[in-house]
Design a protein around this motif. Sequence first.
Motif, short mmCIF file in Angstrom:
data_model
loop_
_atom_site.label_atom_id
_atom_site.label_comp_id
_atom_site.label_asym_id
_atom_site.label_seq_id
_atom_site.Cartn_x
_atom_site.Cartn_y
_atom_site.Cartn_z
N HIS B 4 -12.70 49.64 90.37
CA HIS B 4 -13.11 50.92 91.07
C HIS B 4 -13.72 50.66 92.50
O HIS B 4 -13.38 51.27 93.58
N LEU B 5 -14.68 49.78 92.45
CA LEU B 5 -15.40 49.58 93.96
C LEU B 5 -14.51 48.61 95.00
O LEU B 5 -14.55 48.91 95.96
N LEU B 8 -12.48 50.63 96.58
CA LEU B 8 -13.14 51.93 97.53
C LEU B 8 -13.52 50.94 98.97
O LEU B 8 -13.22 51.45 99.74
N TYR B 9 -13.86 49.84 98.55
CA TYR B 9 -13.94 48.82 100.01
C TYR B 9 -12.67 48.69 100.58
O TYR B 9 -12.87 48.54 102.04
N GLU B 25 -14.47 58.18 99.06
CA GLU B 25 -13.79 58.40 97.62
C GLU B 25 -13.07 59.70 97.67
O GLU B 25 -13.66 60.79 97.66
#
Lengths: 169, 401, 255
Positions: B4-5, B8-9, B25
Amino acid sequence: MPQHLKRLISFFAILLILFLIMRQVLIPKSFGQLGHYRADAISENQVRELHYAGSENCTKCHDSIHIEKDEGYHKQLKCEVCHGPGLKHTQYADKFKDGHLPDSLLLHKPIERKECALCHQKNAARTKILFDTIDNTMIVQIDAMKHKLLNKKTKEEQKCIKCHNPHQP
Amino acid sequence: MEPHLQNLYEVLSKVDGYVYPNEIELNWSILIVLYPYITGLVAGAFILASLERIFKLHILKPTYGLALLTAFSFMLVATMPLISHLGKPLRAYEIMITPHSSSAMAIFGFVYLWYLMVVLLLEIWFDYRCDMIIWANETKGFKRFLYRALSLWTTDISPKAVALDNKIGYIITVIGVPSAFLLHGYVGFIFGSIKANPWWSTVLMPVIFLFSAMVSGIALVMFIYIILNKIRKISVDMACLDTIAKYLFYILIIDFTLEGLDQIHRIYEAEESFEVLHMLVFGRLFFTLFIMQGLFGTVIPLITLAILQFYKPKVQIRKIIYFIIATLILIGIFFMRWNVVIGGQLFSKSFYGYTSFKIGLIGAEGYLMAAVWIIVPFLILTFLLWLLPPWKKKEDEIQVI
Amino acid sequence: MKNNKSNLSRRDFFKNGAIIVGGIAVASAITTFDSVLFALEPPKGKGKWYGIGIDINKCIGCGKCANACKLENNVPKEPFYFRSWVEQYTIKNDGTIKVESPNGGIDGFQQSIPDEEIFKSFFVPKMCNHCAKSPCTQVCPVGATFETPEGIVLVDPNYCIGCRYCVQACPYGCRYVHPDTGTVDKCTLCIHRLKKGLQPACFEICPTEARIFGDLNDLESKINYFLKNHTCMVIKPHLNTGSKLFYNALSSEVR
């Protein structure tokens, strides 16, 4: 009324009653006391862990630094601005009278150039800032990656605190 | 790093201009695209069914039962994308027990229940009750038990009771039409009432959603009708199909006009948000808005349907054209929902920049999950068609009234 | 009795036009002149009603507030989750505007445009506006976000279903979904610190005292002093959110 309508209506009535019972059971206790929300949520939000102690707690022990800081341009800076959150430190520090605190209780010492640069790096948005609280002075700005970066003799990178006392810059 | 992260990056590296940090997001993903899409299919299919019943368009009779069952099977799934995207799905019941009267989403729960339980379920029940009692006597075992249970163990199939069923069914349809309008208008209101978002906040949003819902629902019934007859190896009732296409054409015109009006109004008023939206539609939304929704979803079907009003090719060709148009419209309306939901989150509420959208194949908000919620209604429909085949119903029941 | 009197004098005070604060666009009816400040009726009852003031002229963009907020409130470290952050606006000589907020300002700002191209530049700290007519609490389907009697907009993490409707409804981008809990998270005005008589972390830590908060119901409070002595404005006044975050020296570019 025909038999099948009666059946249907009772079927729906049972569903409705079940729903109402469920609703009574499931609605949280404090819901609706102050508005359309759980009133308990306010107190639950209030019981979180604190991290910042407030500078009054620092001066209780570090009196001399406070006096020193009070005479300089950093007088309105609270200790935790640079040293980070210190509630645990203030709570447990006096349990270690010999002054040898475990690492987890030690506070941050901002000695890197980039840490001073957070406030003092030259930036167009900083030039016009006046502080009526500190005799209308402008914030001192330098290019932190150039200003006296290297020691003249050793040619090594030197820290800001080499020349500036952060408590009395 | 968590996927998930990591995602996002990656999005962060594609941010254009400035967006508020919390806006990087996208909070409403493909599942929330599906939610108004599926709800719209329900409302549209029901309105098609009601055309037959209220407006006495008996030429549409071959699709009446099918449209009802289609509406019902999609309705059962309509809230599932919404619930499965929740951060805390197990708390979903709270919407029903402590609904917030000022929240469009909370009231939707009741509009949904009203529509599912009172309109669709009851209409189908009154429609099939008599048949179910008859079928129960003709079958054995579990299927027999199902029919018995579904008819609530009633036995009355006297002409008087059947006439009453028909009468009540009619009344329910009359209530049902405004309910269908309410249902989908409400979904539009969920978006249209967000004043913080200029892409959503328009008073026309509920109306646009309603008409696009009708378009998609009618196209869906058309699509299923053609496929179903192919599977059942019986010929399609072309008169019925032509009439559906005619109504599809009319409603598509209204839908197109409304959406055009909305955009023209937006362009002419050219408010604070105009520049950011202008760059949005010609940038990140260009493909989905102009190509998928506009060209394939609206313009091509519209022109084809218009031509078909004057010039009617051979049945076999017409059938294929209808099938293609229905498919195109279904895709087009999907992208209309996409453009609203995703498009409304691609630009920053600071009006200074854009974020981008990326979803994975798997995961709670991935393509596979979305595919599940598209496929499940068809499975339910298959089951319902097996249990309650409209073509096996006793004739001239509906026309009693 | 005493309270009545102060209310009355307060109203006179407003009518005299001593303060003109944000939301001028919404003050169409003279009877709701109070609402220029509150954007709604002044709260009934004698309790506290918090408002926030930020002086853009004093902000040096050190990002300490954003950092302190994350440390105090266990906000995820990743640059997608902020309760409080700082933006730098730079208006160039050619009229274009550049806004930036690298990691919310926590790691400091590097000037990205050469001096000679800059018309003006300033920092804007952002946080929850604790709106009196907040669009976010309006849309919550279950009542999991609400305004307390003290005027603080809170989330009930034990009741939030994570539908994210409030995130969409907030015009200021002040809400996010906490990746660990799946529920919405936002600024609480450090209500846990207020309870102990301490200042919220970002106010405590601001080196230039650019941030002020206080009781709007108390005429002697710091926030009312701030409002009286500055020309204050809220962000996006046309949305009529009843924002209680007042900025001094707010430029129209800020959104």
